[in-house]
Write an enzyme that holds these catalytic residues in place. Structure first.
Site, PDB file in Angstrom:
ATOM      1  N   ARG A  83      -3.617 -20.647 -18.507  1.00  0.00           N
ATOM      2  CA  ARG A  83      -2.892 -21.929 -19.336  1.00  0.00           C
ATOM      3  C   ARG A  83      -1.556 -21.295 -20.020  1.00  0.00           C
ATOM      4  NH1 ARG A  83      -3.057 -23.199 -24.626  1.00  0.00           N
ATOM      5  NH2 ARG A  83      -5.043 -22.027 -25.185  1.00  0.00           N
ATOM      6  N   TYR A  85      10.753 -44.259 -10.990  1.00  0.00           N
ATOM      7  CA  TYR A  85       9.333 -44.044 -10.367  1.00  0.00           C
ATOM      8  C   TYR A  85       8.332 -44.794 -11.426  1.00  0.00           C
ATOM      9  CZ  TYR A  85       4.593 -42.147  -9.857  1.00  0.00           C
ATOM     10  OH  TYR A  85       3.244 -41.771  -9.743  1.00  0.00           O
ATOM     11  N   ASP A 112      14.944 -36.396 -12.059  1.00  0.00           N
ATOM     12  CA  ASP A 112      13.669 -36.443 -11.101  1.00  0.00           C
ATOM     13  C   ASP A 112      14.188 -36.281  -9.473  1.00  0.00           C
ATOM     14  OD1 ASP A 112      11.570 -36.881  -9.321  1.00  0.00           O
ATOM     15  OD2 ASP A 112      10.743 -38.394 -10.628  1.00  0.00           O
ATOM     16  N   LYS A 129       4.986 -33.951  -3.072  1.00  0.00           N
ATOM     17  CA  LYS A 129       5.702 -34.481  -2.009  1.00  0.00           C
ATOM     18  C   LYS A 129       6.010 -33.256  -1.076  1.00  0.00           C
ATOM     19  CE  LYS A 129       4.433 -38.162  -4.530  1.00  0.00           C
ATOM     20  NZ  LYS A 129       4.233 -37.947  -5.710  1.00  0.00           N
TER      21      LYS A 129
END
Length: 388
Positions: free
Chosen positions: A48, A102, A174, A199
Site C-alpha cells: 500500500r 471521459y 488525461d 488501455k
C-alpha cells in the site's frame, strides 16, 4: 525529449527493469511478498506504500515514458484520477474541468466533489479561452483531456498549461487516448499526467491499472493521498503490466496506422455521416494535433445514423462489441449505453454525443479484413431493417 536520450522502444523495454541477480534471467523477477522486514533495512516495504520491488521498478519505467521525475501505479484509471484530484483539492476549492471528457471522470466530479465541499465547473468548449472564463478566485486545478473520449477533440496543451501556471494553478491531463507513445504533455508544461493503464499500456484487454506521473514534488503530494485511499496494484499485475509495456511502442504504431486508414475509409462511406479522428485533414484541429502529437492514436468515432446499430454490432465477425479499448483486437462500443451512460441525455447532447455515435478502437489486424467486416455488417444490418 527522450528519456536519457533513449528511443521510446528502448525505454519501453529496458527502463526500470529489475535485474535477476540470482539466475540471470532475461525478464524482471516477480516478488509476491506482502510482508517485508522492517528492522535493519533501508526501505520499509509494504504494497500500500507503493514501494515493493516490482512497483518501484515499473514506476521508474512509467516516469521515463512520460518524461516525468516520478510516477505511481494504481489499481485502475479512476483510482489514479480520483487520488490525484483529491491530492490537490480540499473543501472550499474549485476545479475547472474540460467539457469533453471521459464519462467516469464526469461522474466522479458531479457525484463526489460536492460531498467534500469542492466546487467544480465545466468549460463550454476546449479552447484556452473556455478554460480561462471558468477560473475563479478559489480555483486550484485545471483538468483537460486530449484527444478526448469519445469525440477526439483536441485541446491546446501548451496554452492551457501556460494559463494554469500564470494563475498559480495545477494542470492535469488525461493522456489515455494518446498514450505516451503519441504525446508527452509534461514537455508542454502540464503538471500531472494521468492514464488508464488498462488501455494502451496493458494493451491485451486483461489488465486493469492506472498511472499518475509528475514532478517529484507533486508526486510526494499524490503519495500522501494514495497511501490513505489504498488504490495500489497487486504485484502480479504490476509484473504483467511491465511485460505488456515492452511492446507498447510497436503496438501503438500499428494501431495508429490502422486508425488513419480506417478513418479515411469511413469518411468515404456513404452510410457514415461523420468521422471524428484528429489524423484526418477534415478534423478542425488537425494542425494542432500535428503540433503536439507524434502519432494520431488508435481511437476514432463515427456516426451511423441510418443503420440499426444493434444489428450492425451483431453482424460484426472480427470486430468485437465489448467494453473498454486499446487492446490488440479491434473493438466498438456505443458511448450512450457504456462509457458515457452515467451522463444525462442533456449533458451528452452538450458534448455532441449522439445516439448513433460509435467509438472504434483499432487493433493490429490487417486493415483490409477490418474494412470488409465493417462493410458486410452494414449490409446485413440494413437488410434486417428493410420493411417486409
Amino acid at each position: 525529449m527522450k528519456a536519457n536520450n533513449k528511443g521510446v522502444n528502448t525505454v519501453c523495454l529496458h527502463s526500470g527493469e529489475l535485474e535477476d541477480t540470482t539466475f540471470k534471467g532475461a525478464v524482471s523477477p516477480l516478488y509476491m511478498a506482502t510482508s517485508y522486514a522492517f528492522d535493519d533495512v533501508d526501505i520499509k516495504r509494504y504494497p500500500r506504500y507503493f514501494n515493493t520491488p516490482n512497483q518501484e521498478a515499473l514506476c521508474k519505467k512509467l516516469a521515463a515514458l512520460e518524461h516525468a521525475e516520478a510516477a505511481l501505479i494504481f489499481g485502475s484509471g479512476m483510482a489514479a484520477i480520483s487520488t490525484a484530484l483529491m491530492a490537490f483539492l480540499k473543501a472550499g476549492d474549485h476545479i475547472v474541468l474540460q467539457q469533453t471528457m471521459y464519462g467516469g471522470t464526469y461522474h466522479f466530479a458531479v457525484t463526489q466533489l460536492n460531498k467534500y465541499g469542492i466546487e467544480y465547473s465545466f468549460t463550454n468548449g476546449w479552447a484556452v479561452e473556455d478554460f480561462e472564463r471558468e477560473i475563479r478566485p478559489n480555483t486550484k486545478v485545471v483538468y483537460l483531456e486530449t484527444p478526448s473520449n469519445p469525440l477526439l477533440t483536441i485541446t491546446d496543451i501548451k496554452r492551457v498549461a501556460q494559463l494554469a501556471k500564470s494563475k498559480g494553478l495545477i494542470s492535469m491531463i488525461d493522456n489515455t487516448f494518446a498514450s505516451p507513445i503519441n504525446q508527452n504533455p509534461i514537455d508542454f508544461g502540464v503538471d500531472v499526467v494521468l492514464h488508464s493503464a488498462t488501455k494502451y499500456m496493458g494493451g491485451h484487454s486483461d489488465i486493469c491499472a492506472g498511472v499518475v506521473a509528475a514532478s517529484q514534488e507533486h508526486m510526494d503530494q499524490v503519495f500522501q493521498s494514495a497511501i490513505c485511499f489504498g488504490g495500489n496494484l497487486s504485484d502480479y499485475t504490476v509484473w504483467l503490466l511491465e511485460r505488456s509495456i515492452k511492446t507498447m511502442g510497436i503496438r501503438v504504431k500499428a494501431q495508429n496506422d490502422n486508425a488513419l486508414k480506417m478513418a479515411t475509409y469511413l469518411e468515404s462511406n456513404p452510410e457514415v455521416e461523420k468521422v471524428y479522428y484528429p489524423g484526418l485533414k477534415s478534423h478542425p484541429d488537425y494542425e494542432l494535433a500535428q503540433s503536439q502529437m507524434s502519432g494520431f492514436g488508435g481511437m476514432l468515432s463515427f456516426e451511423l445514423p441510418h443503420v440499426d446499430i444493434s444489428q450492425f454490432f451483431k453482424h460484426l465477425k472480427l470486430i468485437k462489441p465489448v467494453m473498454s479499448l486499446a487492446g490488440v483486437e479491434s473493438t466498438v462500443i456505443l458511448p450512450v449505453t457504456t462509457s458515457h451512460a452515467l451522463m444525462s441525455p442533456e449533458d451528452r447532447e452538450k458534448q455532441g454525443i449522439k445516439d448513433s455515435l460509435i467509438r472504434f478502437s483499432l487493433g493490429i489486424e490487417d486493415i483490409e479484413d477490418l474494412v470488409i467486416d465493417i462493410e458486410q455488417a452494414i449490409v446485413q444490418a440494413k437488410t434486417m431493417t428493410i420493411p417486409a
